[in-house]
Design an enzyme around this catalytic site. Structure first.
Site, short mmCIF file in Angstrom:
data_model
loop_
_atom_site.label_atom_id
_atom_site.label_comp_id
_atom_site.label_asym_id
_atom_site.label_seq_id
_atom_site.Cartn_x
_atom_site.Cartn_y
_atom_site.Cartn_z
N TRP A 47 3.44 7.58 -2.59
CA TRP A 47 4.86 7.63 -2.90
C TRP A 47 5.11 8.47 -4.15
O TRP A 47 5.99 9.33 -4.17
CB TRP A 47 5.37 6.21 -3.09
CG TRP A 47 6.84 6.08 -3.37
CD1 TRP A 47 7.85 5.96 -2.46
CD2 TRP A 47 7.46 6.02 -4.67
NE1 TRP A 47 9.06 5.85 -3.10
CE2 TRP A 47 8.85 5.87 -4.46
CE3 TRP A 47 6.99 6.07 -5.97
CZ2 TRP A 47 9.76 5.77 -5.51
CZ3 TRP A 47 7.89 5.97 -7.02
CH2 TRP A 47 9.25 5.83 -6.79
N ASP A 60 -12.87 -3.91 -5.87
CA ASP A 60 -13.18 -2.50 -5.62
C ASP A 60 -12.32 -1.59 -6.49
O ASP A 60 -12.79 -0.58 -7.01
CB ASP A 60 -12.97 -2.15 -4.15
CG ASP A 60 -14.06 -2.75 -3.26
OD1 ASP A 60 -15.15 -3.04 -3.77
OD2 ASP A 60 -13.80 -2.91 -2.05
N GLU A 100 -1.24 -13.92 12.07
CA GLU A 100 -0.61 -12.82 12.77
C GLU A 100 -0.53 -11.63 11.80
O GLU A 100 -0.45 -11.82 10.59
CB GLU A 100 0.80 -13.21 13.23
CG GLU A 100 0.83 -14.36 14.21
CD GLU A 100 0.24 -14.02 15.57
OE1 GLU A 100 0.46 -12.88 16.03
OE2 GLU A 100 -0.44 -14.88 16.15
N ASP A 106 0.85 -1.19 0.00
CA ASP A 106 0.00 0.00 0.00
C ASP A 106 0.89 1.24 0.00
O ASP A 106 2.03 1.20 0.46
CB ASP A 106 -0.89 -0.01 1.25
CG ASP A 106 -2.03 0.99 1.17
OD1 ASP A 106 -2.44 1.32 0.04
OD2 ASP A 106 -2.49 1.45 2.22
N GLY A 107 0.37 2.33 -0.52
CA GLY A 107 1.09 3.59 -0.49
C GLY A 107 1.78 3.95 -1.79
O GLY A 107 2.54 4.93 -1.83
N ASN A 108 1.54 3.20 -2.86
CA ASN A 108 2.21 3.48 -4.14
C ASN A 108 1.84 4.87 -4.68
O ASN A 108 2.69 5.61 -5.17
CB ASN A 108 1.84 2.42 -5.18
CG ASN A 108 2.38 1.05 -4.83
OD1 ASN A 108 3.31 0.92 -4.04
ND2 ASN A 108 1.79 0.02 -5.40
N LEU A 159 9.02 -21.54 -4.77
CA LEU A 159 8.10 -20.64 -4.07
C LEU A 159 6.76 -20.57 -4.80
O LEU A 159 6.70 -20.36 -6.01
CB LEU A 159 8.72 -19.25 -4.00
CG LEU A 159 7.90 -18.16 -3.27
CD1 LEU A 159 7.82 -18.45 -1.78
CD2 LEU A 159 8.52 -16.78 -3.52
N ARG A 162 -5.81 -2.22 8.24
CA ARG A 162 -7.11 -2.82 7.93
C ARG A 162 -6.90 -3.92 6.89
O ARG A 162 -5.89 -3.95 6.20
CB ARG A 162 -8.07 -1.76 7.39
CG ARG A 162 -7.59 -1.01 6.17
CD ARG A 162 -8.60 0.05 5.74
NE ARG A 162 -8.19 0.71 4.51
CZ ARG A 162 -7.37 1.77 4.46
NH1 ARG A 162 -6.90 2.28 5.59
NH2 ARG A 162 -7.04 2.31 3.31
N LEU A 163 -7.89 -4.81 6.78
CA LEU A 163 -7.77 -5.97 5.89
C LEU A 163 -8.14 -5.67 4.45
O LEU A 163 -7.67 -6.32 3.52
CB LEU A 163 -8.64 -7.12 6.40
CG LEU A 163 -7.96 -8.13 7.32
CD1 LEU A 163 -8.97 -9.17 7.80
CD2 LEU A 163 -6.82 -8.83 6.60
N ARG A 206 1.25 -5.45 5.99
CA ARG A 206 0.72 -4.33 5.22
C ARG A 206 1.63 -3.13 5.38
O ARG A 206 2.04 -2.80 6.50
CB ARG A 206 -0.71 -3.97 5.65
CG ARG A 206 -1.29 -2.82 4.80
CD ARG A 206 -2.78 -2.70 4.91
NE ARG A 206 -3.28 -1.71 3.95
CZ ARG A 206 -4.54 -1.63 3.55
NH1 ARG A 206 -5.44 -2.48 4.02
NH2 ARG A 206 -4.91 -0.73 2.68
N HIS A 239 2.99 2.75 -8.89
CA HIS A 239 2.60 1.35 -9.08
C HIS A 239 3.75 0.54 -9.68
O HIS A 239 3.95 -0.63 -9.32
CB HIS A 239 1.37 1.27 -9.99
CG HIS A 239 0.13 1.85 -9.36
ND1 HIS A 239 -0.26 1.54 -8.07
CD2 HIS A 239 -0.81 2.71 -9.84
CE1 HIS A 239 -1.39 2.19 -7.78
NE2 HIS A 239 -1.73 2.90 -8.84
#
Length: 259
Positions: free
Chosen positions: A42, A85, A227, A37-39, A147, A214-215, A208, A55
């Protein structure tokens, strides 16, 4: 201290080594979920006119993040890249840029090491080109044993649960069972098998960035006993030291699984 903040220099490397040595295979989480989050913030703080710069920087950071996870022995990583969303609310140019960036990321990850890429979400509400790239990446890497990378694109946690219940009812109907029988025997495990991540372990740790706590409709069912770790850094600014501190914090927790 400046070297640590900037993420470079001999002191930073020494500290990184110390953090790595503090981890053991027993304390490393099996499945890590990441909400980058925060792109946009930034990009705005750096004076870029377009959120696409943020992004793209965030996508580059996700490639780094996956390598960090792989290097310490994490087996499954889920990345929240595009929600349902987002598909409805983002302006058309930003969404178009984001779709292109995610397609490039999926393509690149499908050629990275021996990683297995899986699309987690719905394809029917995605642009056709992006859906095709995700399907191709998943198909190309289906036999890989490294992975396991879940790309949550066109994803929503509530929608996933609805889709799982629908799938479960349809499967039960094909077997000739009645709704009454299903209602009597329904278990959380049955629903879990029909989630997009069916067959995978639930995330042990959800991270996050950007200080948000928040989820946002991400892995609602699967994170019931996870966790959580929140990082103040904006997505593109996440450092390996931030990641390793999250791993150390997780290792020191006493997991109680809801008790």
């Amino acid at each position: 201290m400046t070297e640590l903040k900037q993420g470079r220099g001999p002191l930073y490397r020494l500290y990184i080594g110390r953090l790595r040595r503090s981890l053991t295979p027993e304390t490393v989480p099996h499945h890590v979920a990441m909400m980058i989050d925060g792109n946009r913030r930034w990009a705005r703080q750096l004076g870029f006119e377009s959120a696409a710069h943020g992004h793209r920087a965030g996508a580059a950071k996700m490639r780094e993040f996956l390598r960090w996870c792989d290097d310490i022995g994490v087996k499954v990583v889920s990345l929240y890249l595009l929600s349902n969303d987002n598909l409805r609310k983002r302006d058309s140019q930003e969404l178009s840029d984001l779709v292109e960036i995610i397609a490039e990321l999926a393509e690149e990850l499908s050629h990275e090491r021996d990683w297995r890429v899986q699309h987690v979400g719905r394809s029917d509400n995605l642009p056709q080109g992006l859906a095709a790239v995700l399907a191709d990446a998943q198909r190309r890497t289906s036999g890989h044993t490294g992975l396991h990378v879940n790309l949550a694109v066109g994803y929503g946690g509530r929608g996933e649960i609805v889709d799982a219940v629908r799938s479960l009812i349809a499967a039960h109907h094909r077997q000739g069972g009645s709704l009454e029988d299903l209602a009597e025997s329904l278990t959380p495990e049955q629903i879990g098998e029909h989630l997009y991540t069916g067959g995978q372990p639930d995330p042990d740790l959800v991270i996050r960035t950007s200080g948000e706590q928040r989820l946002s409709d991400f892995l609602l069912w699967q994170s019931a006993h996870s966790e959580f770790y929140f990082v103040e850094a904006l997505g593109p600014d996440l450092r390996e030291v931030d990641f390793l501190r999250a791993m150390r914090d997780y290792a020191e927790r006493d997991r109680r699984y809801g008790s």
